[in-house]
Scaffold this motif. Sequence first.
Motif, PDB file in Angstrom:
ATOM      1  N   ALA A   1       0.845  -1.194   0.000  1.00 53.30           N
ATOM      2  CA  ALA A   1       0.000   0.000   0.000  1.00 53.30           C
ATOM      3  C   ALA A   1       0.880   1.243   0.000  1.00 53.30           C
ATOM      4  CB  ALA A   1      -0.917   0.008   1.212  1.00 53.30           C
ATOM      5  N   LEU A   2       0.466   2.255  -0.768  1.00 50.28           N
ATOM      6  CA  LEU A   2       1.234   3.497  -0.849  1.00 50.28           C
ATOM      7  C   LEU A   2       0.730   4.489   0.190  1.00 50.28           C
ATOM      8  CD1 LEU A   2       3.492   5.012  -2.284  1.00 50.28           C
ATOM      9  CD2 LEU A   2       1.819   5.856  -3.921  1.00 50.28           C
ATOM     10  N   GLY A   3       0.973   4.194   1.444  1.00 48.97           N
ATOM     11  CA  GLY A   3       0.705   5.127   2.530  1.00 48.97           C
ATOM     12  C   GLY A   3      -0.647   5.811   2.422  1.00 48.97           C
ATOM     13  N   LYS A   4      -0.613   7.121   2.192  1.00 46.32           N
ATOM     14  CA  LYS A   4      -1.830   7.918   2.144  1.00 46.32           C
ATOM     15  C   LYS A   4      -2.475   7.854   0.770  1.00 46.32           C
ATOM     16  CE  LYS A   4      -0.008  11.227   5.511  1.00 46.32           C
ATOM     17  NZ  LYS A   4       0.374  12.638   5.769  1.00 46.32           N
ATOM     18  N   PRO A   5      -3.790   8.087   0.687  1.00 46.49           N
ATOM     19  CA  PRO A   5      -4.451   8.133  -0.619  1.00 46.49           C
ATOM     20  C   PRO A   5      -4.031   9.365  -1.408  1.00 46.49           C
ATOM     21  CG  PRO A   5      -5.965   8.793   1.115  1.00 46.49           C
ATOM     22  CD  PRO A   5      -4.732   8.293   1.807  1.00 46.49           C
ATOM     23  N   THR A   6      -4.279   9.338  -2.699  1.00 45.92           N
ATOM     24  CA  THR A   6      -3.909  10.451  -3.561  1.00 45.92           C
ATOM     25  C   THR A   6      -4.561  11.749  -3.117  1.00 45.92           C
ATOM     26  OG1 THR A   6      -3.581   8.962  -5.442  1.00 45.92           O
ATOM     27  CG2 THR A   6      -3.934  11.276  -5.948  1.00 45.92           C
ATOM     28  N   SER A   7      -5.777  11.678  -2.605  1.00 47.11           N
ATOM     29  CA  SER A   7      -6.491  12.881  -2.168  1.00 47.11           C
ATOM     30  C   SER A   7      -5.818  13.562  -0.987  1.00 47.11           C
ATOM     31  CB  SER A   7      -7.936  12.532  -1.804  1.00 47.11           C
ATOM     32  OG  SER A   7      -7.979  11.573  -0.759  1.00 47.11           O
ATOM     33  N   SER A   8      -4.884  12.876  -0.310  1.00 43.07           N
ATOM     34  CA  SER A   8      -4.194  13.452   0.843  1.00 43.07           C
ATOM     35  C   SER A   8      -2.806  13.990   0.494  1.00 43.07           C
ATOM     36  CB  SER A   8      -4.053  12.408   1.955  1.00 43.07           C
ATOM     37  OG  SER A   8      -5.321  12.036   2.450  1.00 43.07           O
ATOM     38  N   LEU A   9      -2.383  13.833  -0.769  1.00 42.16           N
ATOM     39  CA  LEU A   9      -1.075  14.341  -1.169  1.00 42.16           C
ATOM     40  C   LEU A   9      -1.095  15.867  -1.209  1.00 42.16           C
ATOM     41  CD1 LEU A   9       1.789  13.657  -2.247  1.00 42.16           C
ATOM     42  CD2 LEU A   9       0.818  13.821  -4.560  1.00 42.16           C
ATOM     43  N   ARG A  10      -0.092  16.494  -0.604  1.00 43.06           N
ATOM     44  CA  ARG A  10       0.086  17.950  -0.643  1.00 43.06           C
ATOM     45  C   ARG A  10       1.514  18.212  -1.131  1.00 43.06           C
ATOM     46  NH1 ARG A  10      -4.514  16.873   0.012  1.00 43.06           N
ATOM     47  NH2 ARG A  10      -5.942  17.669   1.640  1.00 43.06           N
ATOM     48  N   PRO A  11       1.721  18.311  -2.436  1.00 40.65           N
ATOM     49  CA  PRO A  11       3.086  18.392  -2.964  1.00 40.65           C
ATOM     50  C   PRO A  11       3.844  19.601  -2.431  1.00 40.65           C
ATOM     51  CG  PRO A  11       1.490  17.939  -4.712  1.00 40.65           C
ATOM     52  CD  PRO A  11       0.701  18.298  -3.494  1.00 40.65           C
ATOM     53  N   HIS A  12       5.088  19.384  -2.038  1.00 35.40           N
ATOM     54  CA  HIS A  12       5.956  20.456  -1.556  1.00 35.40           C
ATOM     55  C   HIS A  12       7.397  19.969  -1.590  1.00 35.40           C
ATOM     56  CE1 HIS A  12       5.206  18.003   2.052  1.00 35.40           C
ATOM     57  NE2 HIS A  12       6.443  18.343   2.402  1.00 35.40           N
ATOM     58  N   ILE A  13       8.328  20.920  -1.526  1.00 35.12           N
ATOM     59  CA  ILE A  13       9.754  20.621  -1.475  1.00 35.12           C
ATOM     60  C   ILE A  13      10.324  21.359  -0.271  1.00 35.12           C
ATOM     61  CG2 ILE A  13      11.980  20.743  -2.657  1.00 35.12           C
ATOM     62  CD1 ILE A  13      10.369  20.943  -5.310  1.00 35.12           C
ATOM     63  N   GLY A  14      10.733  20.621   0.752  1.00 39.26           N
ATOM     64  CA  GLY A  14      11.276  21.245   1.946  1.00 39.26           C
ATOM     65  C   GLY A  14      12.690  21.746   1.736  1.00 39.26           C
ATOM     66  N   ILE A  15      13.064  22.810   2.475  1.00 40.84           N
ATOM     67  CA  ILE A  15      14.455  23.285   2.446  1.00 40.84           C
ATOM     68  C   ILE A  15      15.069  23.323   3.842  1.00 40.84           C
ATOM     69  CG2 ILE A  15      14.005  24.660   0.375  1.00 40.84           C
ATOM     70  CD1 ILE A  15      14.368  27.164   2.276  1.00 40.84           C
ATOM     71  N   ALA A  16      14.256  23.285   4.913  1.00 36.86           N
ATOM     72  CA  ALA A  16      14.795  23.333   6.270  1.00 36.86           C
ATOM     73  C   ALA A  16      13.760  22.806   7.242  1.00 36.86           C
ATOM     74  CB  ALA A  16      15.200  24.753   6.644  1.00 36.86           C
ATOM     75  N   TYR A  17      14.209  21.965   8.178  1.00 32.67           N
ATOM     76  CA  TYR A  17      13.310  21.363   9.152  1.00 32.67           C
ATOM     77  C   TYR A  17      13.412  22.083  10.491  1.00 32.67           C
ATOM     78  CZ  TYR A  17      12.935  17.473   5.873  1.00 32.67           C
ATOM     79  OH  TYR A  17      12.698  16.705   4.759  1.00 32.67           O
ATOM     80  N   CYS A  18      12.274  22.344  11.092  1.00 28.22           N
ATOM     81  CA  CYS A  18      12.235  22.931  12.430  1.00 28.22           C
ATOM     82  C   CYS A  18      12.682  21.866  13.436  1.00 28.22           C
ATOM     83  CB  CYS A  18      10.826  23.404  12.749  1.00 28.22           C
ATOM     84  SG  CYS A  18      10.674  24.236  14.336  1.00 28.22           S
ATOM     85  N   ASN A  19      13.565  22.241  14.345  1.00 36.06           N
ATOM     86  CA  ASN A  19      14.147  21.275  15.268  1.00 36.06           C
ATOM     87  C   ASN A  19      13.779  21.519  16.735  1.00 36.06           C
ATOM     88  OD1 ASN A  19      15.705  23.571  15.698  1.00 36.06           O
ATOM     89  ND2 ASN A  19      17.398  22.815  14.426  1.00 36.06           N
ATOM     90  N   ARG A  20      12.718  22.324  16.955  1.00 37.57           N
ATOM     91  CA  ARG A  20      12.279  22.605  18.315  1.00 37.57           C
ATOM     92  C   ARG A  20      10.907  23.253  18.254  1.00 37.57           C
ATOM     93  NH1 ARG A  20      15.314  26.368  16.147  1.00 37.57           N
ATOM     94  NH2 ARG A  20      15.010  28.591  16.595  1.00 37.57           N
ATOM     95  N   ALA A  21      10.214  23.274  19.378  1.00 35.48           N
ATOM     96  CA  ALA A  21       8.954  23.999  19.457  1.00 35.48           C
ATOM     97  C   ALA A  21       9.254  25.490  19.549  1.00 35.48           C
ATOM     98  CB  ALA A  21       8.170  23.548  20.677  1.00 35.48           C
ATOM     99  N   MET A  22       8.508  26.300  18.776  1.00 32.40           N
ATOM    100  CA  MET A  22       8.742  27.734  18.787  1.00 32.40           C
ATOM    101  C   MET A  22       7.536  28.457  18.191  1.00 32.40           C
ATOM    102  SD  MET A  22      11.372  28.311  15.570  1.00 32.40           S
ATOM    103  CE  MET A  22      11.163  30.092  15.597  1.00 32.40           C
ATOM    104  N   ASP A  23       7.491  29.761  18.411  1.00 32.58           N
ATOM    105  CA  ASP A  23       6.454  30.604  17.846  1.00 32.58           C
ATOM    106  C   ASP A  23       6.608  30.635  16.323  1.00 32.58           C
ATOM    107  OD1 ASP A  23       4.565  32.530  17.305  1.00 32.58           O
ATOM    108  OD2 ASP A  23       5.641  34.173  18.270  1.00 32.58           O
ATOM    109  N   ALA A  24       5.506  30.581  15.608  1.00 26.67           N
ATOM    110  CA  ALA A  24       5.558  30.572  14.143  1.00 26.67           C
ATOM    111  C   ALA A  24       5.775  31.955  13.542  1.00 26.67           C
ATOM    112  CB  ALA A  24       4.286  29.957  13.571  1.00 26.67           C
ATOM    113  N   GLN A  25       5.479  33.016  14.284  1.00 26.09           N
ATOM    114  CA  GLN A  25       5.555  34.352  13.691  1.00 26.09           C
ATOM    115  C   GLN A  25       6.957  34.726  13.224  1.00 26.09           C
ATOM    116  OE1 GLN A  25       2.841  36.145  12.896  1.00 26.09           O
ATOM    117  NE2 GLN A  25       4.302  37.385  11.744  1.00 26.09           N
ATOM    118  N   PRO A  26       8.023  34.441  13.961  1.00 21.98           N
ATOM    119  CA  PRO A  26       9.358  34.738  13.427  1.00 21.98           C
ATOM    120  C   PRO A  26       9.659  34.008  12.120  1.00 21.98           C
ATOM    121  CG  PRO A  26       9.475  34.351  15.791  1.00 21.98           C
ATOM    122  CD  PRO A  26       8.096  33.965  15.361  1.00 21.98           C
ATOM    123  N   VAL A  27       9.085  32.839  11.947  1.00 22.21           N
ATOM    124  CA  VAL A  27       9.279  32.095  10.698  1.00 22.21           C
ATOM    125  C   VAL A  27       8.585  32.824   9.550  1.00 22.21           C
ATOM    126  CG1 VAL A  27       9.003  29.869   9.546  1.00 22.21           C
ATOM    127  CG2 VAL A  27       9.426  29.955  12.022  1.00 22.21           C
TER     128      VAL A  27
END
Length: 233
Positions: A164-190
């Motif tokens: 099985a291919l994990g999630k169904p096609t209707s749940s795919l949200r295509p994107h290309i990440g460039i940096a992963y958040c490594n802690r909990a923090m406020d989103a506004q500075p991002v």
Amino acid sequence: MQAVTDPHAFPPALPPDLDDPAVIAAHDWAAFAEVASMNNHWERPGWSATTRAYYWMLTFKHATALIDQARHCQETVRDLRFDAIAEDGLHLTMGRVGLTTDITNERLDRLVESAGSRQLNAFTAQALPLTASRGAIRYSVAPWTPLLDLHASLSEACTQAGVALGKPTSSLRPHIGIAYCNRAMDAQPVRNAILPLRRLPPVHVEIDRVELVELRREDAAYRWRTVHQLPLA
């Protein structure tokens, strides 16, 4: 595609137009505007230092324009102290096939054969600067229709091979990440950091192959071994 809301996807709802770059970029940004706090991307269940899993992915090792712009964006937001994705680690996840311990070599061979027997077409996509999710800074991607069609074909190949291919096609949200958040923090500075980068031009990338990889985590990064490379017609 029928409009489907998936509370586990981000954004949960599909954009009102699956192919218009401006609509997709605005939809992703509006979703991130509602995010109050960021999560540690690496605090996810089911992964350890020894975990290995098969995934279908699009990779961009030779997409020079994308790599150059991603580097610029990573340098611009370096004060956030996120885990930047190396140039050979840029990817677009199509779907998880399963743990290597759960899939036999025979079944993997059947999957490769089934996927290779399908008419999968190459296309050009745009990486649209720049947005984020709860756990990463990322590009939006357009158009979605050929990506969803590719996912549906890979999903059918998986089903035929008995996986099985994990999630169904209707749940795919295509994107290309460039940096992963490594802690909990406020989103506004991002948001403040990436807002000026949204004025950068889109980058065109040729999607002419999809890779079946064996994925692992290593030093706050994803690494993989390519098991099979499937050219697109």
